[in-house]
Scaffold this active site. Structure first.
Site, PDB file in Angstrom:
ATOM      1  CG  ASP A   1      -6.901  -3.786  -0.439  1.00  0.00           C
ATOM      2  OD1 ASP A   1      -7.062  -4.492   0.806  1.00  0.00           O
ATOM      3  OD2 ASP A   1      -6.525  -2.666  -0.834  1.00  0.00           O
TER       4      ASP A   1
ATOM      5  CG  ASP B   1      -2.065  -0.921   1.040  1.00  0.00           C
ATOM      6  OD1 ASP B   1      -2.748  -1.087   0.104  1.00  0.00           O
ATOM      7  OD2 ASP B   1      -2.217  -1.863   2.334  1.00  0.00           O
TER       8      ASP B   1
HETATM    9  C1  DX5 Z   1      -6.530   0.199   2.823  1.00  0.00           C
HETATM   10  C2  DX5 Z   1      -5.337  -0.815   2.049  1.00  0.00           C
HETATM   11  C3  DX5 Z   1      -5.359  -2.021   2.544  1.00  0.00           C
HETATM   12  C4  DX5 Z   1      -5.313  -2.551   3.819  1.00  0.00           C
HETATM   13  C5  DX5 Z   1      -5.857  -3.901   4.123  1.00  0.00           C
HETATM   14  O1  DX5 Z   1      -6.150   1.414   2.558  1.00  0.00           O
HETATM   15  O2  DX5 Z   1      -5.373  -0.474   0.774  1.00  0.00           O
HETATM   16  O3  DX5 Z   1      -4.674  -2.812   1.565  1.00  0.00           O
HETATM   17  O4  DX5 Z   1      -4.018  -2.538   4.358  1.00  0.00           O
HETATM   18  O5  DX5 Z   1      -5.970  -3.977   5.470  1.00  0.00           O
HETATM   19  P1  DX5 Z   1      -7.284  -4.947   6.150  1.00  0.00           P
HETATM   20  O6  DX5 Z   1      -7.241  -6.064   5.763  1.00  0.00           O
HETATM   21  O7  DX5 Z   1      -6.831  -4.768   7.686  1.00  0.00           O
HETATM   22  O8  DX5 Z   1      -8.186  -4.014   5.936  1.00  0.00           O
HETATM   23 ZN    ZN Z   2      -4.528  -2.063  -0.625  1.00  0.00          ZN
END
Ligand code: DX5
Ligand code: ZN
Length: 217
Positions: free
Chosen positions: A174, A36
């Site tokens: 996601d 990310d």
């Molecule tokens: C949110 C990110 C995600 C996040 C996923 O902005 O793009 O990829 O890190 O984390 P979880 O699985 O905890 O929602």
């Molecule tokens: Zn992400």
């Protein structure tokens, strides 16, 4: 369900050391890492974001960069030069549809896979014109910016609708993916799931990955 469901661990690296640590943990068990990337402007959070830094990473993992940044010409060129094999751009981060089209085409032309991401409130019509050129569409089930947020169930019909109009495409999801929500999005048509807090910081990464994989076969 015969299709293989892929789980990709997601990291929000605040430093190179964090990126390196995540890669070390994940590499023996997965092929890809979802990184990310946040600029503090497109989303209210910041990560390391200089693509050159990613060249320092020594790993067998392939990198999927989820770019939560304004897609300026400078940012686009910088990411074209990154080691990430898959670039996922946010449709909301461009000034015009023409810029989206050009960026999708340029990403493909340099030999990388290309995806477009949609915020929870963004309609499917925003990606429809590009579907035949995309390797994946990343449907966000949380507002981008932070790990550990609550999964937005209201997005599920959008995943199902995308499956209808794009029967052979790879739908990624996601945000808030864990055992129960993974089942829901796979039933709606998702085939690739990025997961952050369900895998990291839970003590046993390998066991958490096994559990999550187990829900989607
Ligand atoms: C949110 C990110 C995600 C996040 C996923 O902005 O793009 O990829 O890190 O984390 P979880 O699985 O905890 O929602
Ligand atoms: Zn992400």
């Amino acid at each position: 369900m015969n299709d293989v469901i892929e789980i990709i661990p997601a990291v929000i690296p605040k430093s190179f050391a964090e990126l390196e640590a995540a890669a070390k943990l994940v590499a023996p068990h997965c092929s890809w890492l979802h990184v990310d990337v946040m600029d503090g402007v497109f989303v209210p959070n910041t990560t390391i974001q200089n693509p050159l830094e990613f060249h320092q990473l020594k790993t067998s993992l392939k990198l999927e960069a989820h770019l939560m940044i304004w897609a300026t010409p400078e940012a686009r060129n910088a990411w074209f030069d990154s080691p990430a094999e898959r670039l996922i751009w946010h449709v909301e981060a461009f000034d015009s549809p023409d810029e989206i089209k050009r960026t999708v085409e340029s990403t493909k032309a340099i030999g990388k896979q290309v995806g477009l991401a949609l915020n929870p409130e963004t309609p499917l019509s925003a990606v429809e014109p590009y579907l035949d050129k995309l390797d994946t569409v990343l449907v966000m089930t949380v507002k981008p910016g932070f790990a550990g947020q609550k999964f937005e169930e209201s997005v599920i019909p959008k995943i199902a609708a995308l499956r209808q109009i794009w029967p052979n495409g790879t739908i990624s999801v996601d945000g808030g993916i864990r055992v129960g929500t993974a089942r829901q999005v796979v039933a709606a048509g998702a085939r690739r799931l990025a997961a952050g807090s369900a895998l990291f910081g839970v003590g046993d990464f390998v066991e958490a990955l096994r559990l999550l994989r187990g829900t989607t076969v």
